[in-house]
Design an enzyme around this catalytic site. Structure first.
Site, mmCIF file in Angstrom:
data_model
loop_
_atom_site.group_PDB
_atom_site.id
_atom_site.type_symbol
_atom_site.label_atom_id
_atom_site.label_comp_id
_atom_site.label_asym_id
_atom_site.label_seq_id
_atom_site.Cartn_x
_atom_site.Cartn_y
_atom_site.Cartn_z
ATOM 1 N N GLU A 20 0.790 -1.191 -0.405
ATOM 2 C CA GLU A 20 0.201 -0.352 -0.073
ATOM 3 C C GLU A 20 0.608 1.177 -0.247
ATOM 4 O O GLU A 20 1.817 1.409 0.797
ATOM 5 C CB GLU A 20 -0.804 0.139 0.865
ATOM 6 C CG GLU A 20 -1.503 1.183 1.195
ATOM 7 C CD GLU A 20 -2.698 0.498 2.749
ATOM 8 O OE1 GLU A 20 -3.497 0.338 2.207
ATOM 9 O OE2 GLU A 20 -2.968 2.284 3.046
ATOM 10 N N PHE A 22 0.740 5.607 -0.424
ATOM 11 C CA PHE A 22 0.241 7.047 -0.140
ATOM 12 C C PHE A 22 0.379 8.178 -1.273
ATOM 13 O O PHE A 22 1.561 8.073 -1.848
ATOM 14 C CB PHE A 22 -0.678 7.486 1.203
ATOM 15 C CG PHE A 22 1.524 8.112 2.022
ATOM 16 C CD1 PHE A 22 1.459 9.204 1.698
ATOM 17 C CD2 PHE A 22 1.474 7.131 2.608
ATOM 18 C CE1 PHE A 22 2.673 9.413 2.417
ATOM 19 C CE2 PHE A 22 2.620 7.644 3.088
ATOM 20 C CZ PHE A 22 3.447 8.907 3.226
ATOM 21 N N HIS A 81 -8.709 3.164 -3.452
ATOM 22 C CA HIS A 81 -9.356 3.054 -2.459
ATOM 23 C C HIS A 81 -10.143 4.367 -2.519
ATOM 24 O O HIS A 81 -9.865 5.215 -3.398
ATOM 25 C CB HIS A 81 -8.213 3.511 -1.115
ATOM 26 C CG HIS A 81 -7.161 2.219 -0.306
ATOM 27 N ND1 HIS A 81 -7.424 2.383 0.840
ATOM 28 C CD2 HIS A 81 -6.817 1.263 -0.819
ATOM 29 C CE1 HIS A 81 -6.461 1.156 0.877
ATOM 30 N NE2 HIS A 81 -6.650 0.259 -0.478
ATOM 31 N N ARG A 111 -15.529 3.866 3.758
ATOM 32 C CA ARG A 111 -16.347 4.688 4.735
ATOM 33 C C ARG A 111 -15.852 5.616 4.637
ATOM 34 O O ARG A 111 -16.255 7.193 4.266
ATOM 35 C CB ARG A 111 -17.283 4.403 6.247
ATOM 36 C CG ARG A 111 -18.022 5.192 6.349
ATOM 37 C CD ARG A 111 -18.978 5.721 7.943
ATOM 38 N NE ARG A 111 -17.548 5.471 8.490
ATOM 39 C CZ ARG A 111 -17.079 6.073 10.064
ATOM 40 N NH1 ARG A 111 -18.635 5.654 10.136
ATOM 41 N NH2 ARG A 111 -16.662 6.151 10.260
ATOM 42 N N ASP A 113 -13.681 8.301 7.471
ATOM 43 C CA ASP A 113 -13.438 8.612 8.890
ATOM 44 C C ASP A 113 -14.772 10.294 8.322
ATOM 45 O O ASP A 113 -14.065 11.157 7.783
ATOM 46 C CB ASP A 113 -12.129 8.992 9.277
ATOM 47 C CG ASP A 113 -12.687 7.878 10.015
ATOM 48 O OD1 ASP A 113 -12.843 7.149 10.365
ATOM 49 O OD2 ASP A 113 -10.801 7.509 9.574
ATOM 50 N N TYR A 163 -12.211 -5.748 10.511
ATOM 51 C CA TYR A 163 -11.340 -5.248 11.505
ATOM 52 C C TYR A 163 -11.527 -6.791 12.770
ATOM 53 O O TYR A 163 -12.178 -6.274 13.333
ATOM 54 C CB TYR A 163 -12.426 -3.958 12.376
ATOM 55 C CG TYR A 163 -12.538 -3.394 11.712
ATOM 56 C CD1 TYR A 163 -11.164 -1.814 11.538
ATOM 57 C CD2 TYR A 163 -13.054 -2.700 10.701
ATOM 58 C CE1 TYR A 163 -11.170 -0.425 10.720
ATOM 59 C CE2 TYR A 163 -13.282 -1.704 9.582
ATOM 60 C CZ TYR A 163 -12.698 -0.495 9.461
ATOM 61 O OH TYR A 163 -12.119 0.336 8.627
ATOM 62 N N ASP A 181 -19.519 -4.669 14.839
ATOM 63 C CA ASP A 181 -19.255 -4.672 13.479
ATOM 64 C C ASP A 181 -19.205 -6.082 12.679
ATOM 65 O O ASP A 181 -19.730 -5.268 11.391
ATOM 66 C CB ASP A 181 -17.309 -4.578 13.634
ATOM 67 C CG ASP A 181 -17.104 -4.195 12.509
ATOM 68 O OD1 ASP A 181 -17.346 -2.537 12.116
ATOM 69 O OD2 ASP A 181 -15.412 -3.857 12.282
HETATM 70 P P1 FAD Z 1 -18.243 0.849 7.644
HETATM 71 O O1 FAD Z 1 -17.895 -0.772 7.380
HETATM 72 O O2 FAD Z 1 -19.390 1.803 6.892
HETATM 73 O O3 FAD Z 1 -17.984 0.299 9.351
HETATM 74 C C1 FAD Z 1 -17.931 2.278 10.012
HETATM 75 C C2 FAD Z 1 -18.256 1.891 11.263
HETATM 76 O O4 FAD Z 1 -19.588 1.830 11.287
HETATM 77 C C3 FAD Z 1 -18.179 0.417 11.920
HETATM 78 O O5 FAD Z 1 -18.055 0.894 12.948
HETATM 79 C C4 FAD Z 1 -19.830 -0.325 11.925
HETATM 80 O O6 FAD Z 1 -19.545 -0.862 12.794
HETATM 81 C C5 FAD Z 1 -21.208 0.925 11.362
HETATM 82 N N1 FAD Z 1 -22.016 0.458 10.225
HETATM 83 C C6 FAD Z 1 -21.546 0.263 9.668
HETATM 84 N N2 FAD Z 1 -22.933 0.389 8.594
HETATM 85 C C7 FAD Z 1 -24.225 0.203 9.284
HETATM 86 C C8 FAD Z 1 -25.376 0.883 9.818
HETATM 87 N N3 FAD Z 1 -25.859 0.230 8.699
HETATM 88 N N4 FAD Z 1 -25.199 1.313 10.747
HETATM 89 C C9 FAD Z 1 -25.119 1.133 12.016
HETATM 90 N N5 FAD Z 1 -23.662 1.883 11.953
HETATM 91 C C10 FAD Z 1 -22.961 0.990 11.101
HETATM 92 N N6 FAD Z 1 -9.920 5.500 5.464
HETATM 93 C C11 FAD Z 1 -8.922 6.292 4.498
HETATM 94 O O7 FAD Z 1 -9.722 7.579 4.519
HETATM 95 N N7 FAD Z 1 -8.411 5.801 3.265
HETATM 96 C C12 FAD Z 1 -8.306 5.067 2.872
HETATM 97 O O8 FAD Z 1 -7.023 4.877 1.707
HETATM 98 C C13 FAD Z 1 -8.278 4.020 3.882
HETATM 99 N N8 FAD Z 1 -8.221 2.375 3.414
HETATM 100 C C14 FAD Z 1 -7.766 1.874 4.507
HETATM 101 C C15 FAD Z 1 -8.232 0.939 4.386
HETATM 102 C C16 FAD Z 1 -8.361 -0.189 4.959
HETATM 103 C C17 FAD Z 1 -7.496 -2.520 4.535
HETATM 104 C C18 FAD Z 1 -8.862 0.066 5.940
HETATM 105 C C19 FAD Z 1 -9.125 -1.600 7.021
HETATM 106 C C20 FAD Z 1 -9.013 0.971 6.774
HETATM 107 C C21 FAD Z 1 -9.229 1.885 6.106
HETATM 108 N N9 FAD Z 1 -9.295 3.537 5.612
HETATM 109 C C22 FAD Z 1 -9.247 4.318 4.859
HETATM 110 C C23 FAD Z 1 -10.022 3.128 7.221
HETATM 111 C C24 FAD Z 1 -11.776 3.542 6.716
HETATM 112 O O9 FAD Z 1 -11.839 4.960 6.459
HETATM 113 C C25 FAD Z 1 -12.200 3.930 8.628
HETATM 114 O O10 FAD Z 1 -11.768 2.840 9.721
HETATM 115 C C26 FAD Z 1 -13.584 3.986 9.082
HETATM 116 O O11 FAD Z 1 -13.729 4.774 9.761
HETATM 117 C C27 FAD Z 1 -14.226 2.848 8.499
HETATM 118 O O12 FAD Z 1 -14.349 2.948 7.127
HETATM 119 P P2 FAD Z 1 -15.335 1.183 7.146
HETATM 120 O O13 FAD Z 1 -15.392 1.232 5.330
HETATM 121 O O14 FAD Z 1 -15.293 0.425 7.470
HETATM 122 O O15 FAD Z 1 -16.546 1.958 6.961
#
Ligand code: FAD
Length: 336
Positions: A20, A22, A81, A111, A113, A163, A181
């Protein structure tokens, strides 16, 4: 090429890995990364590389420029990403279309942050005075997976984040628990996710439990999907403490003790770090029954630590004669 097609084409007992990167902020940084990437692509031969995306699209141009370099110029299978909160539908459409035009066939749907997390999460639309209310469509990563699959059918291979340390919430009450989760990982997978890539971790047991839990899940959703553990090579004691804190990754006491002993000596930290990550890889190799086995490395754009780990763990694929010729257009001309 799609990541899943490449994985499926590997021999059954193969291991593979991804790296990976950036997008650097400056032109000089970009030029440095360019030469490093050319070197790494030849010497390490990752199955694919990942290009990160700044939350809210803050790096969209730079991420696409880096994807252009990796996919088009260096011919590396690239996974871009893409985050979806605080991103207008227009920006998401543009990113996907640009990725398609570049020949990128893999998207890690995230998603991201949100800037003002709680408020944002509850109303899903950011400021409220934003004219573009299309963010309502994208609150969770699952929404983005669904959207990409609806719009592009099977053109993109779509990955999602997992996670592993949801398991160890008892010792870390602040962490997300797996119970809360897992339903969302199920939702993302039902929406069409093709592979799962995990958050970085140092607690191999937690990862192994997580993988077993998914593989044995009664839904059957995770029986065959590639699950790629995310590992961050140890570059320095400070970076390790910072990244584990940010990601809520637990540092097992034995690992911490080994690093604490040498923490004032940067070179020794790196050396012990290579030992630690290599042991993690070997231990995951042993426990993972589903093959081929993959490993994802968060490189922080650095070369040495990951190169040492890959060599130590024999993860670098051997060069076949076909690779040697197709890698170098001049060679092909001579052969012809
Ligand atoms: P989701 O799967 O949507 O989950 C987010 C949270 O919301 C979880 O805690 C889940 O429990 C909750 N949730 C999900 N769906 C629902 C629902 N329908 N109702 C209620 N709660 C719900 N971030 C960046 O900005 N740029 C990057 O390039 C990047 N790369 C990453 C690569 C990897 C491999 C990983 C693991 C993370 C990366 N991240 C990146 C960080 C990521 O964006 C954050 O961890 C973010 O907070 C969660 O993203 P997610 O896609 O897991 O979200």
């Amino acid at each position: 090429e799609k990541i899943t097609d490449k994985i499926n084409a590997l021999p059954k007992d193969a291991n593979y890995f991804s790296l990976e990167f950036f997008p650097p902020k400056t032109q000089q940084g970009f030029a440095n990364l360019h030469s490093r990437l050319s070197r790494m692509s030849h010497s390490l031969r990752p199955l694919f590389v990942n290009v990160t995306w700044g939350a809210g699209g803050s790096t969209s141009e730079k991420s696409l420029a880096l994807a252009e370099l990796t996919q088009r110029q260096l011919g590396l299978t690239t996974c871009l990403h893409l985050t979806c909160t605080n991103m207008s539908r227009k920006l998401i459409d543009e990113a996907l279309e640009n990725a398609r035009v570049l020949g990128v066939k893999n998207i890690l749907a995230l998603r991201g942050d949100p800037p003002r997390s709680e408020e944002y999460r509850l109303n899903g639309t950011g400021d409220g005075d934003d004219e573009d209310d299309s963010n309502k469509d994208f609150t969770w990563a699952a929404d983005l997976v669904r959207y990409i699959k609806m719009k592009y059918r099977d053109y993109f291979c779509v990955g999602v984040a997992g996670y592993p340390e949801g398991h160890s919430d008892q010792s870390h009450p602040d962490n997300q628990s797996l119970d809360s989760d897992l339903p969302h990982l199920i939702e993302k997978t039902k929406a069409g996710a093709d592979f799962i890539m995990t958050q970085l971790f140092y607690d191999v047991k937690a990862y192994q439990n997580y993988e077993a839990l998914l593989r044995n899940h009664e839904s059957g959703l995770f029986t065959n999907i590639p699950i790629i553990p995310g590992l961050m090579p140890i570059q320095s004691y400070q970076i390790l403490r910072r990244t584990t804190k940010l990601s809520h990754a637990k540092l097992p006491p034995d690992i911490l003790a080994r690093l604490d002993r040498v923490k004032s000596d940067d070179e020794a930290v790196k050396r012990v770090g290579v030992d630690i990550i290599s042991e993690m890889v070997e231990s995951i190799k042993q426990s993972t029954t589903k093959t081929p086995r993959g490993f994802h490395f968060y490189t922080l754009n650095l070369e040495k630590a990951v190169a040492h780990v890959l060599e130590r763990c024999s993860l670098i694929p051997t060069l076949t004669p076909a690779d040697a010729t197709s890698d170098d257009p001049d060679d092909v001309a001579v052969v012809e």
